[in-house]
Design an enzyme around this catalytic site. Structure first.
Site, PDB file in Angstrom:
ATOM      1  N   ARG A  51      -9.233  -7.253   7.221  1.00 53.20           N
ATOM      2  CA  ARG A  51      -8.754  -6.668   8.504  1.00 53.20           C
ATOM      3  C   ARG A  51      -7.687  -5.550   8.418  1.00 53.20           C
ATOM      4  O   ARG A  51      -7.693  -4.510   9.157  1.00 53.20           O
ATOM      5  CB  ARG A  51      -7.866  -8.064   9.228  1.00 53.20           C
ATOM      6  CG  ARG A  51      -9.139  -8.929   9.957  1.00 53.20           C
ATOM      7  CD  ARG A  51      -8.484 -10.301   9.761  1.00 53.20           C
ATOM      8  NE  ARG A  51      -8.757 -10.586   8.635  1.00 53.20           N
ATOM      9  CZ  ARG A  51      -9.651 -10.997   8.051  1.00 53.20           C
ATOM     10  NH1 ARG A  51     -10.573 -11.244   8.759  1.00 53.20           N
ATOM     11  NH2 ARG A  51      -9.989 -11.365   6.712  1.00 53.20           N
ATOM     12  N   THR A  52      -6.708  -5.867   7.498  1.00 54.50           N
ATOM     13  CA  THR A  52      -5.687  -5.007   7.417  1.00 54.50           C
ATOM     14  C   THR A  52      -6.086  -3.626   7.160  1.00 54.50           C
ATOM     15  O   THR A  52      -5.735  -2.550   7.801  1.00 54.50           O
ATOM     16  CB  THR A  52      -4.435  -5.422   6.481  1.00 54.50           C
ATOM     17  OG1 THR A  52      -4.177  -6.891   6.790  1.00 54.50           O
ATOM     18  CG2 THR A  52      -3.459  -4.561   6.499  1.00 54.50           C
ATOM     19  N   LYS A  80      -6.243   2.648 -16.775  1.00 59.90           N
ATOM     20  CA  LYS A  80      -5.725   3.412 -18.176  1.00 59.90           C
ATOM     21  C   LYS A  80      -4.295   3.179 -18.397  1.00 59.90           C
ATOM     22  O   LYS A  80      -3.656   3.837 -19.171  1.00 59.90           O
ATOM     23  CB  LYS A  80      -6.008   4.828 -17.923  1.00 59.90           C
ATOM     24  CG  LYS A  80      -7.505   5.248 -17.693  1.00 59.90           C
ATOM     25  CD  LYS A  80      -7.643   6.721 -17.231  1.00 59.90           C
ATOM     26  CE  LYS A  80      -8.613   7.044 -16.523  1.00 59.90           C
ATOM     27  NZ  LYS A  80      -8.551   8.498 -15.778  1.00 59.90           N
ATOM     28  N   ARG A 101      -1.019  -2.507  -0.174  1.00 58.80           N
ATOM     29  CA  ARG A 101      -0.930  -3.695  -0.376  1.00 58.80           C
ATOM     30  C   ARG A 101      -0.804  -4.122  -1.747  1.00 58.80           C
ATOM     31  O   ARG A 101      -1.785  -3.514  -2.805  1.00 58.80           O
ATOM     32  CB  ARG A 101      -2.299  -4.610   0.278  1.00 58.80           C
ATOM     33  CG  ARG A 101      -2.388  -6.022  -0.010  1.00 58.80           C
ATOM     34  CD  ARG A 101      -3.423  -6.825   0.348  1.00 58.80           C
ATOM     35  NE  ARG A 101      -3.158  -6.988   1.748  1.00 58.80           N
ATOM     36  CZ  ARG A 101      -3.593  -7.746   2.556  1.00 58.80           C
ATOM     37  NH1 ARG A 101      -4.907  -8.396   2.359  1.00 58.80           N
ATOM     38  NH2 ARG A 101      -3.513  -8.020   3.963  1.00 58.80           N
ATOM     39  N   HIS A 129       4.522  -9.578   5.429  1.00 58.01           N
ATOM     40  CA  HIS A 129       3.379  -8.700   5.973  1.00 58.01           C
ATOM     41  C   HIS A 129       3.714  -8.128   7.318  1.00 58.01           C
ATOM     42  O   HIS A 129       3.313  -8.887   8.399  1.00 58.01           O
ATOM     43  CB  HIS A 129       1.957  -9.528   5.979  1.00 58.01           C
ATOM     44  CG  HIS A 129       0.712  -9.143   6.314  1.00 58.01           C
ATOM     45  ND1 HIS A 129       0.568  -7.573   6.695  1.00 58.01           N
ATOM     46  CD2 HIS A 129      -0.602  -9.462   5.949  1.00 58.01           C
ATOM     47  CE1 HIS A 129      -0.677  -7.489   6.832  1.00 58.01           C
ATOM     48  NE2 HIS A 129      -1.383  -8.575   6.460  1.00 58.01           N
TER      49      HIS A 129
HETATM   50  N1   CP Z   1      -4.797 -10.803   7.953  1.00 59.24           N
HETATM   51  C1   CP Z   1      -4.786 -10.162   6.873  1.00 59.24           C
HETATM   52  O1   CP Z   1      -4.177  -9.875   6.177  1.00 59.24           O
HETATM   53  O2   CP Z   1      -6.364 -10.125   6.658  1.00 59.24           O
HETATM   54  P1   CP Z   1      -6.925  -9.266   5.359  1.00 59.24           P
HETATM   55  O3   CP Z   1      -6.337 -10.071   4.167  1.00 59.24           O
HETATM   56  O4   CP Z   1      -8.389  -9.292   5.246  1.00 59.24           O
HETATM   57  O5   CP Z   1      -6.341  -7.986   5.700  1.00 59.24           O
END
Ligand code: CP
Length: 302
Positions: A51-52, A80, A101, A129
């Site tokens: 999603r993100t 590397k 992320r 998040h």
């Molecule tokens: N909600 C969320 O962070 O989903 P993903 O891990 O799929 O990005």
């Protein structure tokens, strides 16, 4: 917000949240605006995501920008031995905004201090998040008609669930009452409870919620975060602690909505999906509008 990084939800104020939510509503009404023409957004995903990453990329595409990046760091020079410091220094030269992320808590703050462009934290370990939280706020306001004075149940992994940490910090600005439902091993970390006490908000901790479910305006289900456990026996012991089923919703409020940041494993039975109170798929769609709003405000285009 122009040129500011978004690392923690507390980097932005309550009035910033509301400005983002209002702009996201505008994007929901008129999704396509060609305001990112000539801009490049880098999505650096050192951890898996559906999603993100895809909603950020969808947001950039809808606004006429370009995306570079990776969804798997094993295809990069990290293999590397390149450091995060060097990766961020280099990628800063190639883009106008970084979305990252990373499994390490604090990595997004570190990146924001090195980068010459703004950094958006798309999840740093069990820490924060913030863009998920903004789409959660959007979903809550859209379904409840308000953000103030709501009773929020958070169910599952309070210890490692970064989405509940960010959401708690944001909703504590709206006089929420919190119920944290978790096994003992996965309780809400003390620092968040200290914060709630310091701002005078009520919170309650439970191991079960079937007897009190009728009080909830929002039930925020979470996945037990297998990838954060050092002891997989503990994960096996806790992974199926809570499974929400449709029959449990019989005596719940009319306005109740069930949220989940997703992915789900077993914690929401598929028989809940048809309930009008299930909102988790629509919640994920809201992520596109929210991310359009965040990107355009940080790049100073709105
Ligand atoms: N909600 C969320 O962070 O989903 P993903 O891990 O799929 O990005």
């Amino acid at each position: 917000m122009k040129n500011k990084s978004l690392v923690s939800i507390t980097d932005f104020s309550k009035s910033d949240y509301l400005k983002i939510l209002d702009l996201a509503e505008e994007y929901e009404r008129h999704p396509v605006k060609d305001i990112l023409k000539g801009k490049v957004v880098a999505t650096l995903f050192f951890e898996p995501s559906t999603r993100t990453r895809l909603s950020f990329e969808s947001a950039v595409n809808k606004m006429g920008g370009k995306v570079i990046g990776f969804s798997d760091s094993s295809s990069t020079s990290v293999t590397k031995g390149e450091s995060l410091y060097d990766t961020i220094k280099i990628v800063s030269n190639y883009c106008d905004l970084i979305v990252m992320r990373h499994p390490l808590e604090g990595s997004a703050r570190f990146a924001s201090e090195i980068a010459t462009v703004p950094v958006i934290n798309a999840g740093d370990g069990a820490n924060q998040h913030p863009t998920q939280t903004l789409l959660d706020l959007y979903s809550i306001r859209k379904t409840q008609g308000k953000l103030d004075n709501l009773t929020i149940f958070m169910v599952g992994d309070m210890k490692y669930g970064r989405t509940v940490h960010s959401l708690l910090m944001a909703m504590s600005q709206f006089n929420a009452t919190f119920h944290f439902i978790s096994p003992d091993e996965l309780k809400m970390p003390e620092e968040y409870k200290i914060h709630l006490r310091s701002v005078g908000l009520r919170f309650y901790e439970h191991k079960d919620f079937t007897d009190i479910i009728s009080e909830a305006d929002i039930i925020y289900m979470t996945r037990v975060q297998k990838e954060r456990f050092s002891d997989l026996i503990e994960y096996e012991r806790t992974k199926n602690a809570y499974v929400l089923k449709n029959k449990m919703l019989v005596n719940t409020k009319e306005n109740l909505r069930i949220l989940h940041p997703l992915p789900r494993v077993n914690e929401i039975d598929q028989d809940v999906d048809q309930s009008p109170k299930a909102y988790y798929f629509a919640q994920a769609l809201n992520g596109v509008y929210i991310r359009q709003a965040i990107i355009s405000l940080i790049l100073g285009l709105n």
